[in-house]
Design a protein around this motif. Structure first.
Motif, PDB file in Angstrom:
ATOM      1  N   ARG A 123      -1.898  61.300  20.635  1.00 16.87           N
ATOM      2  CA  ARG A 123      -0.652  60.376  20.932  1.00 16.87           C
ATOM      3  C   ARG A 123      -0.177  60.467  22.454  1.00 16.87           C
ATOM      4  O   ARG A 123      -0.676  61.423  23.106  1.00 16.87           O
ATOM      5  N   SER A 124       0.551  59.364  22.754  1.00 18.22           N
ATOM      6  CA  SER A 124       0.970  59.316  24.250  1.00 18.22           C
ATOM      7  C   SER A 124       1.830  60.282  24.417  1.00 18.22           C
ATOM      8  O   SER A 124       2.045  60.613  25.914  1.00 18.22           O
ATOM      9  N   ASP A 125       2.567  60.911  23.659  1.00 16.93           N
ATOM     10  CA  ASP A 125       3.460  62.272  24.147  1.00 16.93           C
ATOM     11  C   ASP A 125       2.745  63.339  24.083  1.00 16.93           C
ATOM     12  O   ASP A 125       3.451  64.213  24.369  1.00 16.93           O
ATOM     13  N   TYR A 126       1.578  63.536  23.691  1.00 14.41           N
ATOM     14  CA  TYR A 126       0.785  64.744  24.036  1.00 14.41           C
ATOM     15  C   TYR A 126      -0.397  64.515  25.026  1.00 14.41           C
ATOM     16  O   TYR A 126       0.087  64.616  26.246  1.00 14.41           O
ATOM     17  N   TYR A 127      -1.521  64.153  24.633  1.00 13.70           N
ATOM     18  CA  TYR A 127      -2.515  63.887  25.768  1.00 13.70           C
ATOM     19  C   TYR A 127      -3.107  62.373  26.139  1.00 13.70           C
ATOM     20  O   TYR A 127      -3.632  62.050  26.951  1.00 13.70           O
ATOM     21  N   GLY A 128      -2.622  61.789  24.814  1.00 16.20           N
ATOM     22  CA  GLY A 128      -3.292  60.287  25.069  1.00 16.20           C
ATOM     23  C   GLY A 128      -4.662  60.137  25.233  1.00 16.20           C
ATOM     24  O   GLY A 128      -5.401  60.882  24.518  1.00 16.20           O
ATOM     25  N   LYS A 129      -4.967  59.149  26.255  1.00 20.34           N
ATOM     26  CA  LYS A 129      -6.393  58.884  26.180  1.00 20.34           C
ATOM     27  C   LYS A 129      -7.232  60.064  26.871  1.00 20.34           C
ATOM     28  O   LYS A 129      -8.230  59.769  26.863  1.00 20.34           O
ATOM     29  N   LEU A 130      -6.660  60.948  27.537  1.00 18.90           N
ATOM     30  CA  LEU A 130      -7.353  61.965  27.886  1.00 18.90           C
ATOM     31  C   LEU A 130      -8.035  62.941  26.861  1.00 18.90           C
ATOM     32  O   LEU A 130      -9.069  63.554  27.214  1.00 18.90           O
ATOM     33  N   PHE A 131      -7.493  62.731  25.667  1.00 19.86           N
ATOM     34  CA  PHE A 131      -8.265  63.606  24.472  1.00 19.86           C
ATOM     35  C   PHE A 131      -9.117  62.697  23.810  1.00 19.86           C
ATOM     36  O   PHE A 131      -9.212  61.792  23.532  1.00 19.86           O
TER      37      PHE A 131
END
Length: 276
Positions: free
Chosen positions: A183-191
């Motif tokens: 999710r964007s409020d966690y890691y978003g596309k980094l994950f």
């Protein structure tokens, strides 16, 4: 492949989003030499060596760690096995030069995808109660599911102030939802699909100001274990350790069995790929 000046520039940019390395927040001191596969990657600082990253012994001359621990190369670094106390003289300690190192060729400095590396020691270790190899999960094996208890260990920071333990610490944490980490409020596309995330909320009454147990600065490259088998490599987490929405991120080892086997099967005199 990632190399040279581009790596350093990109790394400087990504540090605004993620921490350079991982360690232990919460947890407890491990029983001395109860984790004989633990490796300490140390760098020369003056006349002494300083702990920099962790690793795990997976064969008689091989240590598995994280690529980002070796972005600046192996110069000045030693591998120390049989360690409990970093500062005290211990007869169990064995110190090695790095003969060769192999960073994963698809490592992405922008999000630390494929954050796995192998180090070949300058000689096989002497097996003892304090130094031994550990099994790692192979392709086709079952990774721990949501909520499963996993273990991390290392000599990393105890808090966001950077205070470091002298003796090995360990912590039991829980596998966190991958969908939430995306999710964007966690890691978003980094994950990515090559990663799992884990932490553990601190039960009340909680004596941890961060409100959870987690990994932090200083132990990237160390193992994440499930039922005594390495399933992950400590990779990265939030800029501040212990943030609720920034669980620690771990490279899923079972995705790299073929690369590990092929790398360790290289002829002893083969030239290492130092451009990774």
């Amino acid at each position: 492949m990632v190399s040279g000046k581009n790596v350093l520039v990109a790394a400087a940019l990504v540090f605004a989003l993620i921490s350079h390395s991982e360690g232990i927040i919460g947890g407890r001191e491990a029983a001395p030499h109860s984790r004989p596969y633990m490796a300490s990657i140390q760098v020369q600082e003056g006349e002494s060596l300083k702990h920099e990253c962790g690793g795990s012994v997976i064969a008689d001359q091989w240590v598995m760690t994280a690529t980002h621990c070796l972005l600046s190369g192996s110069a000045g670094r030693k591998i120390v096995l049989g360690v409990h106390s970093l500062s005290e003289p211990e007869e169990t300690k064995q110190t090695f030069d790095i003969l060769e190192y192999y960073n994963h060729p698809d490592f992405n400095v922008l999000n630390y995808d494929n954050d796995i590396a192998l180090i070949k020691l300058d000689r096989p270790f002497n097996a003892s109660e304090a130094v031994a190899a550990v099994e790692y999960l192979r392709t086709g094996g079952t990774n721990p599911g949501l909520g499963a208890e996993v273990e991390a260990a290392g000599w990393g920071s105890l808090d966001n102030l950077g205070s470091r333990p002298d003796k090995l610490k360990e912590v039991v944490i829980e596998v966190f939802s991958s969908s939430r980490c995306r999710r964007s409020d966690y890691y978003g596309k980094l994950f990515t699909s090559n990663m799992m995330c884990a932490h553990k909320l601190c039960p009340e009454p909680c004596n941890q100001p961060q409100r959870k147990e987690d990994t932090c600065d200083g132990d990237s490259g160390g193992p994440l274990l499930y039922n005594g088998t390495v399933v992950g490599i400590t990779s990265y987490g939030g800029k501040k350790c212990g943030q609720i929405r920034k669980p620690g991120i771990y490279t899923i080892v079972s995705h790299y069995t073929e690369w590990i086997d092929n790398t360790m099967a290289l002829q002893p005199n083969a030239a290492p790929d130092q451009s990774s």
